[in-house]
Design a protein around this motif. Structure first.
Motif, PDB file in Angstrom:
ATOM      1  N   VAL A 117       0.709  -1.287   0.053  1.00 20.17           N
ATOM      2  CA  VAL A 117       0.092  -0.091  -0.146  1.00 20.17           C
ATOM      3  C   VAL A 117       0.875   1.138   0.030  1.00 20.17           C
ATOM      4  O   VAL A 117       1.715   1.272   0.597  1.00 20.17           O
ATOM      5  N   CYS A 118       0.696   2.298  -0.761  1.00 19.08           N
ATOM      6  CA  CYS A 118       1.338   3.347  -0.816  1.00 19.08           C
ATOM      7  C   CYS A 118       0.608   4.547  -0.457  1.00 19.08           C
ATOM      8  O   CYS A 118      -0.638   4.735  -0.606  1.00 19.08           O
ATOM      9  N   VAL A 119       1.224   5.130   0.703  1.00 18.10           N
ATOM     10  CA  VAL A 119       0.480   6.323   1.399  1.00 18.10           C
ATOM     11  C   VAL A 119       1.486   7.526   1.701  1.00 18.10           C
ATOM     12  O   VAL A 119       2.533   7.124   1.509  1.00 18.10           O
ATOM     13  N   LYS A 120       1.150   8.551   1.361  1.00 17.19           N
ATOM     14  CA  LYS A 120       1.580   9.855   1.503  1.00 17.19           C
ATOM     15  C   LYS A 120       1.164  10.408   2.557  1.00 17.19           C
ATOM     16  O   LYS A 120      -0.054  10.659   3.029  1.00 17.19           O
ATOM     17  N   PHE A 166      -7.799   9.132   1.122  1.00 19.00           N
ATOM     18  CA  PHE A 166      -7.783   8.076   0.268  1.00 19.00           C
ATOM     19  C   PHE A 166      -6.683   6.714   0.719  1.00 19.00           C
ATOM     20  O   PHE A 166      -6.945   5.919   0.264  1.00 19.00           O
ATOM     21  N   ASP A 167      -5.623   7.338   1.233  1.00 16.89           N
ATOM     22  CA  ASP A 167      -4.582   6.427   1.269  1.00 16.89           C
ATOM     23  C   ASP A 167      -4.946   5.698   2.694  1.00 16.89           C
ATOM     24  O   ASP A 167      -4.770   4.363   2.820  1.00 16.89           O
ATOM     25  N   GLU A 168      -5.489   6.183   3.425  1.00 12.22           N
ATOM     26  CA  GLU A 168      -6.014   5.461   4.888  1.00 12.22           C
ATOM     27  C   GLU A 168      -7.116   4.625   4.272  1.00 12.22           C
ATOM     28  O   GLU A 168      -7.210   3.168   4.698  1.00 12.22           O
ATOM     29  N   THR A 200       6.120   4.671   1.881  1.00 13.42           N
ATOM     30  CA  THR A 200       5.869   5.924   1.575  1.00 13.42           C
ATOM     31  C   THR A 200       7.188   6.552   1.017  1.00 13.42           C
ATOM     32  O   THR A 200       8.434   6.334   1.553  1.00 13.42           O
ATOM     33  N   VAL A 201       7.086   7.922   0.407  1.00  5.43           N
ATOM     34  CA  VAL A 201       8.082   8.473  -0.129  1.00  5.43           C
ATOM     35  C   VAL A 201       7.947   9.950   0.653  1.00  5.43           C
ATOM     36  O   VAL A 201       6.954  10.586   0.198  1.00  5.43           O
ATOM     37  N   GLY A 202       9.166  10.502   1.163  1.00  7.69           N
ATOM     38  CA  GLY A 202       8.744  11.665   1.865  1.00  7.69           C
ATOM     39  C   GLY A 202      10.202  11.972   2.695  1.00  7.69           C
ATOM     40  O   GLY A 202      11.007  11.267   2.699  1.00  7.69           O
ATOM     41  N   CYS A 256      -3.037   2.041  -4.065  1.00  5.81           N
ATOM     42  CA  CYS A 256      -3.024   3.389  -3.935  1.00  5.81           C
ATOM     43  C   CYS A 256      -4.226   4.098  -3.649  1.00  5.81           C
ATOM     44  O   CYS A 256      -5.272   3.675  -4.012  1.00  5.81           O
ATOM     45  N   GLY A 257      -4.059   5.232  -3.040  1.00  2.79           N
ATOM     46  CA  GLY A 257      -5.353   6.076  -3.047  1.00  2.79           C
ATOM     47  C   GLY A 257      -5.669   6.646  -4.432  1.00  2.79           C
ATOM     48  O   GLY A 257      -4.918   6.573  -5.350  1.00  2.79           O
ATOM     49  N   ARG A 258      -6.809   6.958  -4.683  1.00  6.76           N
ATOM     50  CA  ARG A 258      -7.408   7.579  -5.876  1.00  6.76           C
ATOM     51  C   ARG A 258      -6.629   8.761  -6.337  1.00  6.76           C
ATOM     52  O   ARG A 258      -6.162   8.912  -7.446  1.00  6.76           O
ATOM     53  N   GLU A 259      -6.250   9.706  -5.456  1.00  7.48           N
ATOM     54  CA  GLU A 259      -5.408  10.851  -5.415  1.00  7.48           C
ATOM     55  C   GLU A 259      -5.067  11.119  -4.245  1.00  7.48           C
ATOM     56  O   GLU A 259      -5.728  11.290  -2.818  1.00  7.48           O
ATOM     57  N   ALA A 260      -3.635  11.952  -4.157  1.00  8.07           N
ATOM     58  CA  ALA A 260      -3.340  12.423  -3.052  1.00  8.07           C
ATOM     59  C   ALA A 260      -4.181  13.486  -2.610  1.00  8.07           C
ATOM     60  O   ALA A 260      -4.325  14.457  -3.512  1.00  8.07           O
ATOM     61  N   ALA A 261      -4.629  13.909  -1.453  1.00  9.22           N
ATOM     62  CA  ALA A 261      -5.363  14.997  -1.184  1.00  9.22           C
ATOM     63  C   ALA A 261      -4.713  16.293  -1.179  1.00  9.22           C
ATOM     64  O   ALA A 261      -5.518  17.515  -0.670  1.00  9.22           O
ATOM     65  N   GLY A 263      -3.779  16.351  -5.537  1.00  6.35           N
ATOM     66  CA  GLY A 263      -5.100  15.869  -6.398  1.00  6.35           C
ATOM     67  C   GLY A 263      -4.605  15.282  -7.792  1.00  6.35           C
ATOM     68  O   GLY A 263      -5.428  15.435  -8.567  1.00  6.35           O
ATOM     69  N   SER A 264      -3.344  14.888  -8.005  1.00  2.00           N
ATOM     70  CA  SER A 264      -3.118  14.650  -9.531  1.00  2.00           C
ATOM     71  C   SER A 264      -3.685  13.225  -9.737  1.00  2.00           C
ATOM     72  O   SER A 264      -4.153  12.985 -11.195  1.00  2.00           O
ATOM     73  N   GLY A 265      -4.058  12.212  -8.957  1.00  4.16           N
ATOM     74  CA  GLY A 265      -4.519  10.895  -9.272  1.00  4.16           C
ATOM     75  C   GLY A 265      -3.937  10.007 -10.486  1.00  4.16           C
ATOM     76  O   GLY A 265      -4.602   9.815 -11.434  1.00  4.16           O
ATOM     77  N   GLN A 266      -2.394  10.237 -10.218  1.00  3.89           N
ATOM     78  CA  GLN A 266      -1.742   9.555 -11.553  1.00  3.89           C
ATOM     79  C   GLN A 266      -0.806   8.331 -10.912  1.00  3.89           C
ATOM     80  O   GLN A 266      -0.535   7.607 -11.679  1.00  3.89           O
ATOM     81  N   VAL A 267      -0.539   8.699  -9.618  1.00  4.19           N
ATOM     82  CA  VAL A 267       0.930   7.763  -9.320  1.00  4.19           C
ATOM     83  C   VAL A 267       0.516   6.205  -9.447  1.00  4.19           C
ATOM     84  O   VAL A 267       1.226   5.490 -10.107  1.00  4.19           O
ATOM     85  N   GLY A 268      -0.781   5.855  -8.948  1.00  4.81           N
ATOM     86  CA  GLY A 268      -0.973   4.546  -9.107  1.00  4.81           C
ATOM     87  C   GLY A 268      -1.063   3.782 -10.537  1.00  4.81           C
ATOM     88  O   GLY A 268      -0.182   2.779 -10.835  1.00  4.81           O
TER      89      GLY A 268
END
Ligand SMILES: Cc1cc2nc3c(=O)[nH]c(=O)nc-3n(C[C@H](O)[C@H](O)[C@H](O)COP(=O)(O)OP(=O)(O)OC[C@H]3O[C@@H](n4cnc5c(N)ncnc54)[C@H](O)[C@@H]3O)c2cc1C
Ligand SMILES: Nc1ncnc2c1ncn2[C@@H]1O[C@H](COP(=O)(O)O)[C@@H](O)[C@H]1O
Lengths: 266, 331
Positions: free
Chosen positions: A6-9, A43-45, A66-68, A121-126, A129-134
């Motif tokens: 699971v990818c979380v940001k 969405f990552d939760e 996570t990357v950060g 992945c989440g639908r988009e990072a809040a 909001g790109s919605g691309q990474v997955g």
């Protein structure tokens, strides 16, 4: 038992009071408001929640990545407290709008983890909001992806998912390994139990550098070779609301209707 | 960048006709193409595309790429990704635009990944910078708390566009254009993702996105049953009912009527927000409305910051009187 990644940001709280939101025009960056802790992107939760439900259904090992910056370990800890098994922090500060780079780093990390049947992945990072990474991860790994799912079912080596479409949904089947992105439709994410928090605190969470996973930034170029942020600013949108009064709620409402008629809105 | 030329649009169809967002894309695409001094093309996928092709030309396209394949009548994310990526490779457009629709959200990131280019999603403003001829893309971020202006350095410069943020051209039947068949080398049978079934939720009355009046309810409505009051008002105004996230999440209403950043974008003449606090992510979906009316019992609710008219009241007392008065006025 399957292996789920699971990818979380970790992001600024998207539901913080709008008045607290400030941008530094010099650096084009958001000024983190004091006293408001960073959170796992909602969405990552829900992505962690989706993984936990699969684990309950058919057994799974859940690894959270996570990357950060180094404090992103808190996002991993939160996921572990919810019930995930392992966590990894890839330490690298990344611009939220460089989805290609984020996805590239995550792909390399996933390849390093080796065992994966399902990546959620989440639908988009809040924040951005790109919605691309997955989707980019799936394309890089050459595996199928279904974005915005509301239900996931594991059937041996295949998945059955419900995918949200215009005015309805469709039911799709696909082989694993695969990437799925989830949204709030999956249902409320569980709140960590006290015991979960304690055992997550005790867990060792490895921190990987870009070298550890074979990412060579000089090879792929910096963010500005793909996309440049020219300006980040706050839109102005106060409309100057006319509050319509009345002795009672009903009277105010009737006055409102009359006022709207006057303004030719109805 | 001389080898990348022209603006390409990914069209979407409903029952053989161009959708509203496709016409909006052609509108902005025409402007960008003119500013570049280049051509505007559109990709259409499906069967029986001649009507839509004519519409596209009337709405500004110079070229229509026809991917005629009956199997594409039913949207299939793998197949559409493949067809659009192949066309981009073949014609190398300078700008490639899609709608921020369910299809655009699915396929745009995948096409961008295959082409290894940047993608700016959900743009509300697009313009060509005169000196560099690059596409400046403006998009809401942080749920609508901020706007970001970005420029892609990779080509094609890809963006998805938010519905209702651009204006279509007045269709002009006398415009001339060319239809060009595209080879479709996709075999849905060999695609990894199989469609098992598709469940469409039937829409009664006016479609939310097209409605001139929207009556939207939020957490404050309290239950599924109470939405009947909103239905009554919507019917009277010949409009549709919408909702914030909470009623959708609670299952009081269908998830397909969620308005906001992650739901639908509406721009009616009148938007009546009832029991909605006005979170940025919600108002992202209704800010384009001509008139916003708020009914909320909390005078400090954020919704009053973006509304034109409002009453501070319990909707249970206010709404019946409001509907009654409207009945009187409208007759
Ligand atoms: C990444 C992300 C994306 C999101 N996308 C969306 C989206 O697309 N759309 C969306 O809507 N939300 C979205 N949200 C959720 C959003 O942040 C808010 O949580 C949500 O919009 C709140 O819904 P609400 O206003 O109905 O509920 P609340 O915030 O709980 O507000 C209820 C309001 O009703 C009022 N009220 C209560 N009782 C009455 C009464 N009897 N009479 C009158 N008023 C009453 C209260 O004063 C309050 O202002 C998103 C959140 C995130 C993090
Ligand atoms: N820095 C990150 N670390 C881990 N996962 C991420 C990161 N950025 C994005 N993701 C994942 O990708 C999803 C979509 O992000 P985005 O494409 O940036 O909107 C998020 O919901 C996460 O699951």
């Amino acid at each position: 038992m399957i292996n789920i990644i699971v990818c979380v940001k970790q992001i600024l709280d998207p539901e913080m009071p709008p008045g607290k939101f400030k941008i530094d025009p010099e650096s084009n960056k958001v000024i983190p408001p004091e006293g408001i802790p960073l959170v796992v992107s909602p969405f990552d939760e829900q992505a962690v929640e989706a993984a936990l439900r699969i684990k309950e259904q058919c057994g799974a090992k859940i690894t959270v990545v996570t990357v950060g910056e180094s404090s992103a370990v808190n996002a991993v800890k939160h996921s572990l407290a919810m019930g995930a098994d392992e966590g990894i922090v890839v330490e690298h500060i990344i611009e939220g709008y460089d989805s290609l780079l984020t996805a590239y780093i995550l792909t390399k990390a996933i390849e390093e983890i080796v065992a994966y049947d399902l990546i959620i992945c989440g639908r988009e990072a809040a924040d951005w909001g790109s919605g691309q990474v997955g989707s980019i991860i799936a394309e890089s790994l050459g595996i199928p992806v279904v974005a915005r799912t509301r239900k996931i079912e594991v059937m041996d080596s295949r998945l059955k998912v419900e995918h949200i479409i215009e005015d309805g949904d469709e039911s799709l089947e696909l082989p694993m390994p695969a990437v799925i992105t989830v949204s709030y439709e999956i249902g409320q994410a569980r709140i960590p139990t006290g015991w979960g928090v304690i055992s997550a605190a005790r867990k060792k969470i490895p921190s990987w550098s870009l070298e550890d996973i074979g990412v060579d930034l000089s090879q792929i170029g910096d963010t500005s070779s793909r996309i440049k942020l020219l300006k980040l600013f706050t839109p102005t949108r106060e409309r100057g609301c006319q509050i319509i009064e009345g002795k009672t709620a009903a009277e105010a409402a009737a006055n409102l209707a009359l006022r709207l008629r006057e303004a030719k809105v109805i | 960048m001389a080898e990348y030329k022209g603006v390409l649009i990914c069209g979407e169809l409903i029952e053989g006709r161009l959708t509203g967002i496709s016409k909006e894309l052609l509108g902005i695409g025409r402007k960008l193409a003119d500013d570049l001094g280049e051509e505007l093309s559109i990709l259409l996928m499906g069967s029986d595309l001649s009507n839509a092709a004519r519409e596209a030309i009337a709405c500004g396209a110079n070229k229509v790429y026809i991917a005629a394949q009956p199997l594409l009548d039913n949207y299939h994310c793998d197949a559409c990704t493949e067809v659009a990526t192949n066309l981009c490779r073949e014609i190398a457009p300078s700008v490639f635009l899609l709608g921020q629709t369910d299809m655009g959200r699915d396929i745009a990131p995948r096409i961008a990944a295959r082409l290894k280019v940047a993608l700016a999603v959900d743009c509300v403003e697009l313009r060509i910078e005169p000196d560099t001829k690059l596409l400046i893309q403006t998009r809401p971020v942080y749920g609508g708390n901020a706007l970001a202006e970005v420029v892609s350095v990779t080509h094609p410069q890809m963006a998805t566009v938010r519905a209702k943020s651009m204006s279509p051209l007045e269709p002009d039947e006398s415009r001339q254009g060319e239809s060009i068949p595209v080879k479709v080398e996709v075999d849905i049978e060999t695609m990894k993702i199989k469609l098992v079934e598709r469940i469409k939720q039937p829409i009664e009355g006016v479609k939310l996105e097209d409605a001139d009046a929207v009556v939207a309810g939020g957490a404050g409505i309290g239950s599924a049953g109470n939405f009947a009051m909103l239905e009554e008002l919507a019917k009277l105004l010949k409009g549709a009912v919408g909702a914030s996230r909470v009623p959708c999440q609670e299952g009081w209403v269908s998830q397909s009527i969620e308005i906001g950043q992650t739901g639908k974008i509406v721009t009616p003449n009148i938007y009546i927000a009832i029991g909605i606090s006005g979170a940025v992510q919600h108002i992202a979906g209704c800010l384009g409305s001509k008139c916003i009316v708020a009914v909320n019992k909390d005078p400090d609710a954020n919704i009053f910051k973006v509304a034109d008219f409002g009453i501070v009241a319990d909707y249970k007392e206010a709404l019946p009187a409001f509907t009654e008065k409207c009945k009187e006025i409208i007759g």
